[in-house]
Design a protein around this motif. Sequence first.
Motif: not given
Length: 399
Positions: A360-377
Motif C-alpha cells: 500500500g505504501a509503495l503504491t504512492l510512489e510506484l503505482g499499483l503495478r510497480g508495488a505488486g511487482l516489487t512485492f512478488s520479487a
Amino acid sequence: MITDRADGKRALGYPAAAGVFAVGMAGTTLPTPLYGLYREQLGFSELMVTVVFAVYALGVITVLLLAGNVSDETGRRPVLLCALGLSAASALCFLFEGGLPLLLVGRVLSGFAAGLFSGAATAAVLELAKPGQEAHAGFAATAANMGGLGCGPLLSGLLAQYTPWPLALPFLVHLVLVAMAAAVTWFLPETVAHPHRPRTLRPQGLRVPPEVRGVFGPSAVAAFAGFALLGLFTAVAPAFVSQTLDEHNLAVTGLVVFTVFLASTAGQLLTGRIGVRRALPVGCLVLVVGLLLVATSLAVTALPVLVVGAVCGGIGQGLAFRAGLTAVGGAAPPEHRGGTISAFFLVAYLGISLPVVGVGALTLELGLRGAGLTFSACVIVLAVAVGLYVWRRPLTDAD
C-alpha cells in the motif's frame, strides 16, 4: 490435559467443529470485494485500504500474543463462543458503519475473533477426531480455515452485485450463520480435561516447546510466505481487478479472491497424498511459480494470467501450509498444542499484514503495478530460500 473423549458425547465430531471454524473465518474476509465501495463512499486511498486490512491482522496478532494458549486452560468451547461473539460484533460495526472509525473497529474485532479461532478451533477439530481419523481431521482443520476465508469474498461479492443493500446484506447473512454456528458450538464436546480460569493473561510471545523447535522455524517461514500471497489477493487484488483491468463486477472480484483460497484447499488435500517431507519444499516451489504468474499478470495486464497465478500460488500455499501445520501440531505435546498452533498462526499473520501495508505504501510512489511487482520479487526470494532449506533438511512424515 485432553480428555480421551470416550464418554459418548461425540455425536458432534470434528466435521461440526470444522464448520464452525469455516463460518468464523468467512466473516474475516467478507468486506474484501466491498473495499472499492467503501473507498468511493468515504474517499480514502489505496494505502488506507491496506491499513484497514492490516488493522485486522494486528487484532489477530494481539490475541495470539496475549491469549493464544487460553483455550488450553479454559477449554475449547468457551473460546469458540467468545470468538463467534466478536465476529457478530464486527458484522454489526459494518452494518451500522458511518465512517472510517467504525470500519477500523469492525476489522479489529474481526481480527480478535480470527486470533481466537486459529488456535482453539484448529485444536478442537484435531482433538475431536476418533482414532484413525487424525489425517482427515488435519485436512478438515486447514480446509475450514482456507475454505472459510475464500467463501467470505465469494458470498459478499455475489450478494453485493446481484441483490439490494450491497453494504448491508452480506453482514446480515453472516449474522445468521454465526447464530447457527453458536448453536452447534454449544453442543460440541469439550476436549480439555480440566478447564479452569487462567490466573493471569500474559503475553506468550513465540515460545514453543523444545520438541517442536526443529520443525517450527521452516514451517512458520513457509507459512509467512504463503500468507503474504493471500494478503495480496485479499487486500490489493480487488483494486487491481477494478482499476487496472477495468472489471467492476463485484462477483468477479469475489470469485478471483475465492480462487486462491479454493486452490489452497486443493493443495492441502494433495499434502496428505505426498506426505509432509515432500509437501513443504514442493509447496514452496509451486508458490514461486504462482508468484511469477501474478507478477506477469501485473506486467501485461491480463486477468486470465492473474487467475492462473492465483490457482498455482494457492496450491503451493496450501501444500506448504498444511505440511507445516501438521508437523508443528504433531510435534506439540497435547497440553501445549493450542498455544503452539497459535504461535504458528502468529507468524503466518505477520505475513498477511506487514508485506501488504508495504504494498500500500509503495503504491504512492510506484503505482499499483510497480508495488505488486516489487512485492512478488521479495516473496519469491523468501519462498526460494525456505524451499531450498527444507529440500536439504527435510521434515519427516512423523514430525
